[in-house]
Design an enzyme around this catalytic site. Sequence first.
Site, short mmCIF file in Angstrom:
data_model
loop_
_atom_site.label_atom_id
_atom_site.label_comp_id
_atom_site.label_asym_id
_atom_site.label_seq_id
_atom_site.Cartn_x
_atom_site.Cartn_y
_atom_site.Cartn_z
N CYS A 97 83.52 22.63 60.71
CA CYS A 97 82.53 23.89 60.67
C CYS A 97 81.58 23.92 61.87
O CYS A 97 81.21 24.94 62.22
CB CYS A 97 81.53 23.37 59.51
SG CYS A 97 82.36 23.24 57.81
N GLU A 116 75.72 23.07 53.04
CA GLU A 116 76.20 23.42 54.49
C GLU A 116 77.48 23.92 54.00
O GLU A 116 78.61 23.22 53.74
CB GLU A 116 76.50 21.84 55.12
CG GLU A 116 76.46 22.27 56.54
CD GLU A 116 77.54 21.27 57.36
OE1 GLU A 116 78.79 21.63 56.93
OE2 GLU A 116 77.05 20.48 58.17
#
Length: 458
Positions: A263, A229
């Site tokens: 993020c 990720e």
Amino acid sequence: MSFLTATDPTSGAVVRRVPAATPEQITATIDRAQSAFEGWRTTSFEERGDVLRAVAAYMRENVDKLGMVMTEEMGKPMTESRGEVIKAAWAAEYYAEHAEAHLAPDVLESDATSSYVQYLPLGPVLGVLPWNAPFWLAFRFCAPALMAGNTCVMKHDPHVPGCAEAIAGVFEAVGAPPGIFQAVLAETPDVEQAIRDPRIQAVSFTGSERGGSAVASIAASEVKPTVLELGGSDPCIVLADADLVQAADVIALSRIINAGQSCIAAKRIIVERPVHDELVELLAERLSALVVGDPRDDATQVGPIARPDLRDNLHRQVTESIAAGATCVLGGELPDGDGWFYPVTLLTDVVPGMAACTEETFGPVAVVMAADDADAALALANDTPYGLAASVWTSAARGEAMARHIFAGQVTVNGIVKSDPRLPSGGIRRSGYGRELGPHGIREFVNAQQVWVGPKKG
């Protein structure tokens, strides 16, 4: 001897300095993980769940103590730190409850008398984690892996060694079987040793695109599966038929959670021209009212940036964008005083090619772009090498239809983009691959073993 140093971003004072693991200590940690795996893999889901439920209960009972470690090491406001500890506990509880169903064998008809796929543990799994959500990302990694019967070695970011020790300490405090979850306090270059160790069977990485590329390359050379990720430049599309007040409320919150160091925060706010000015006004009103200050104070809504180099890079992105023609509606100036604070900033007139658009902004900086219509907004949203998450503000039916055309691993319609233990999350393109959480996440690090039982039919 080398050390890992944690610095309080509110003051710049060193709060913790711990010895970095030696190569021998890294090997010994993996030895313990392998030894623990031999017993842990044979335990029942109920037995594993009992351990995770005990871990969750301990975190809920010690939320202030655990949350404060985050606040002092990376500057997360205490209100958010408490929430993160509770969310980590929820992840442990969720998988304790649902892992058995998520990993139930799949019966597949064939020419066998019986044929099915069963999901078996792989062995020790390495988690390489970042600093920005120390507890949540640790449990997003370990809760499904442990419930699947794997053991976990966590290599946390070197700037949050206290968080790493606190997380491992939770397992020790509840009497979890020794070795099923360990923190290795290693320097970043030494992660290669752990990845290449033949006992480590898989790697989960959350962090930068550069770091993920390096980890994936090493793991691939050892033929080991990875889940990545990575970064994002998440678009938030606001169309003319949106509820602008609700959109502004949620976008402002999304942009400043963890001082914007997330993020999956909304990073490029793409607004249809007929409502552009109104939304900018609503955002400016909300963002200007936010309280920036000491994260230990419950009144604080926005804390400091975690490190000075991160703040310097954020300010570069802002100043370069302004020089290229962006309008600074709020903020944009480095403050005086101690700590690495950055003002809540709102930029408008941002166009493709500007730093605040093409790069991931990791801080409390809202970037607004104008689009002539919905098709233009969609084109802007997809004009990025990333593909982590996205959001759309419009009618529900129209938003669902647009989701099919957005290149992202996660799309939210009329709500905040977030991670949820019940739902899979992850990216495409340069935002990574694989999924975490939900039923998909727990199946990333298992052996999907096909079993064919004869005699052959007919």
